[in-house]
Design a protein around this motif. Structure first.
Motif, mmCIF file in Angstrom:
data_model
loop_
_atom_site.group_PDB
_atom_site.id
_atom_site.type_symbol
_atom_site.label_atom_id
_atom_site.label_comp_id
_atom_site.label_asym_id
_atom_site.label_seq_id
_atom_site.Cartn_x
_atom_site.Cartn_y
_atom_site.Cartn_z
ATOM 1 N N MET A 1 0.844 -1.183 0.000
ATOM 2 C CA MET A 1 0.000 0.000 0.000
ATOM 3 C C MET A 1 0.885 1.240 0.000
ATOM 4 O O MET A 1 1.830 1.334 0.768
ATOM 5 N N LEU A 2 0.544 2.197 -0.846
ATOM 6 C CA LEU A 2 1.253 3.475 -0.879
ATOM 7 C C LEU A 2 0.741 4.356 0.254
ATOM 8 O O LEU A 2 -0.460 4.554 0.401
ATOM 9 N N LYS A 3 1.671 4.850 1.062
ATOM 10 C CA LYS A 3 1.321 5.822 2.105
ATOM 11 C C LYS A 3 1.793 7.181 1.604
ATOM 12 O O LYS A 3 2.996 7.406 1.444
ATOM 13 N N ALA A 4 0.836 8.055 1.333
ATOM 14 C CA ALA A 4 1.131 9.362 0.755
ATOM 15 C C ALA A 4 0.520 10.460 1.617
ATOM 16 O O ALA A 4 -0.325 10.197 2.482
ATOM 17 N N ALA A 5 0.966 11.691 1.371
ATOM 18 C CA ALA A 5 0.415 12.839 2.092
ATOM 19 C C ALA A 5 0.267 14.015 1.150
ATOM 20 O O ALA A 5 1.005 14.144 0.171
ATOM 21 N N PHE A 6 -0.675 14.859 1.468
ATOM 22 C CA PHE A 6 -0.874 16.131 0.790
ATOM 23 C C PHE A 6 -0.805 17.197 1.876
ATOM 24 O O PHE A 6 -1.548 17.122 2.861
ATOM 25 N N ILE A 7 0.115 18.151 1.730
ATOM 26 C CA ILE A 7 0.249 19.236 2.694
ATOM 27 C C ILE A 7 -0.233 20.522 2.025
ATOM 28 O O ILE A 7 0.239 20.877 0.948
ATOM 29 N N PHE A 8 -1.184 21.191 2.687
ATOM 30 C CA PHE A 8 -1.649 22.483 2.166
ATOM 31 C C PHE A 8 -1.370 23.571 3.190
ATOM 32 O O PHE A 8 -1.317 23.327 4.386
ATOM 33 N N VAL A 9 -1.167 24.776 2.689
ATOM 34 C CA VAL A 9 -0.883 25.925 3.542
ATOM 35 C C VAL A 9 -2.090 26.851 3.545
ATOM 36 O O VAL A 9 -2.649 27.152 2.492
ATOM 37 N N ALA A 10 -2.515 27.227 4.756
ATOM 38 C CA ALA A 10 -3.660 28.123 4.915
ATOM 39 C C ALA A 10 -3.489 28.897 6.220
ATOM 40 O O ALA A 10 -2.994 28.349 7.207
ATOM 41 N N PRO A 11 -3.897 30.152 6.232
ATOM 42 C CA PRO A 11 -3.762 30.927 7.469
ATOM 43 C C PRO A 11 -4.436 30.222 8.651
ATOM 44 O O PRO A 11 -5.527 29.674 8.516
ATOM 45 N N ALA A 12 -3.747 30.193 9.771
ATOM 46 C CA ALA A 12 -4.239 29.629 11.033
ATOM 47 C C ALA A 12 -4.435 28.117 11.010
ATOM 48 O O ALA A 12 -5.026 27.561 11.928
ATOM 49 N N ALA A 13 -3.941 27.428 9.981
ATOM 50 C CA ALA A 13 -4.045 25.965 9.962
ATOM 51 C C ALA A 13 -3.077 25.390 10.991
ATOM 52 O O ALA A 13 -1.963 25.872 11.155
ATOM 53 N N ASP A 14 -3.515 24.362 11.684
ATOM 54 C CA ASP A 14 -2.715 23.692 12.705
ATOM 55 C C ASP A 14 -2.602 22.224 12.307
ATOM 56 O O ASP A 14 -3.611 21.521 12.219
ATOM 57 N N SER A 15 -1.384 21.765 12.076
ATOM 58 C CA SER A 15 -1.184 20.407 11.557
ATOM 59 C C SER A 15 -1.687 19.312 12.487
ATOM 60 O O SER A 15 -1.937 18.192 12.041
ATOM 61 N N ALA A 40 5.246 23.416 7.910
ATOM 62 C CA ALA A 40 5.245 22.407 6.849
ATOM 63 C C ALA A 40 6.466 21.502 6.963
ATOM 64 O O ALA A 40 6.364 20.282 6.792
ATOM 65 N N VAL A 41 7.614 22.090 7.248
ATOM 66 C CA VAL A 41 8.835 21.301 7.416
ATOM 67 C C VAL A 41 8.661 20.314 8.571
ATOM 68 O O VAL A 41 8.969 19.130 8.452
ATOM 69 N N ALA A 42 8.133 20.800 9.687
ATOM 70 C CA ALA A 42 7.909 19.925 10.844
ATOM 71 C C ALA A 42 6.925 18.810 10.499
ATOM 72 O O ALA A 42 7.136 17.645 10.855
ATOM 73 N N ALA A 43 5.851 19.148 9.794
ATOM 74 C CA ALA A 43 4.853 18.145 9.416
ATOM 75 C C ALA A 43 5.450 17.109 8.464
ATOM 76 O O ALA A 43 5.206 15.911 8.602
ATOM 77 N N ALA A 44 6.234 17.566 7.494
ATOM 78 C CA ALA A 44 6.848 16.640 6.532
ATOM 79 C C ALA A 44 7.790 15.672 7.240
ATOM 80 O O ALA A 44 7.798 14.473 6.936
ATOM 81 N N ARG A 45 8.563 16.173 8.176
ATOM 82 C CA ARG A 45 9.460 15.287 8.935
ATOM 83 C C ARG A 45 8.657 14.245 9.716
ATOM 84 O O ARG A 45 8.997 13.062 9.736
ATOM 85 N N GLU A 46 7.594 14.702 10.359
ATOM 86 C CA GLU A 46 6.739 13.788 11.127
ATOM 87 C C GLU A 46 6.128 12.731 10.216
ATOM 88 O O GLU A 46 6.126 11.542 10.522
ATOM 89 N N LEU A 47 5.601 13.171 9.080
ATOM 90 C CA LEU A 47 4.963 12.241 8.149
ATOM 91 C C LEU A 47 5.956 11.206 7.631
ATOM 92 O O LEU A 47 5.630 10.019 7.540
#
Length: 103
Positions: A1-15, A40-47
């Motif tokens: 199974m492919l484990k993928a992510a989509f990261i979007f940027v939006a004001p006041a978004a909390d990962s 986003a960098v922190a989220a990508a590392r976590e993912l």
């Protein structure tokens, strides 16, 4: 199974709050909202630590933001990009214009 992510940027978004997982028989997609490039960098590392091997970034990421994410996952995940020169959700600006000082 492919484990993928989509990261979007939006004001006041909390990962930690603005996220969802969509699972199909072939792909498990984690969608994560972030407020800026450092988040986003922190989220990508976590993912990538969670086994995500493909990350797609929304059109709000400029070239510098994409480079920051690519460096953050340092070969643990491939990085793809949806492109807008001027993102409608960011006041017609690129994330590079808004976040380049924060990366």
């Amino acid at each position: 199974m492919l484990k993928a992510a989509f990261i979007f940027v939006a004001p006041a978004a909390d990962s930690q709050i603005h996220r969802a997982v969509v699972a199909t028989p072939a792909v498990e997609l984690t969608v994560v909202g972030v407020s800026d490039y450092p988040a986003a960098v922190a989220a990508a590392r976590e993912l990538s630590r969670q086994g995500i091997t493909a990350i797609e970034l929304c059109g709000g990421f400029g070239s510098e933001g994409v480079a920051a994410i690519k460096q953050a996952v340092s070969g643990k995940a491939v990085v793809g990009v949806v492109r807008f020169d001027n993102h409608p959700g960011l006041g017609g600006k690129s994330g590079d214009d808004l976040f380049q000082q924060q990366a």
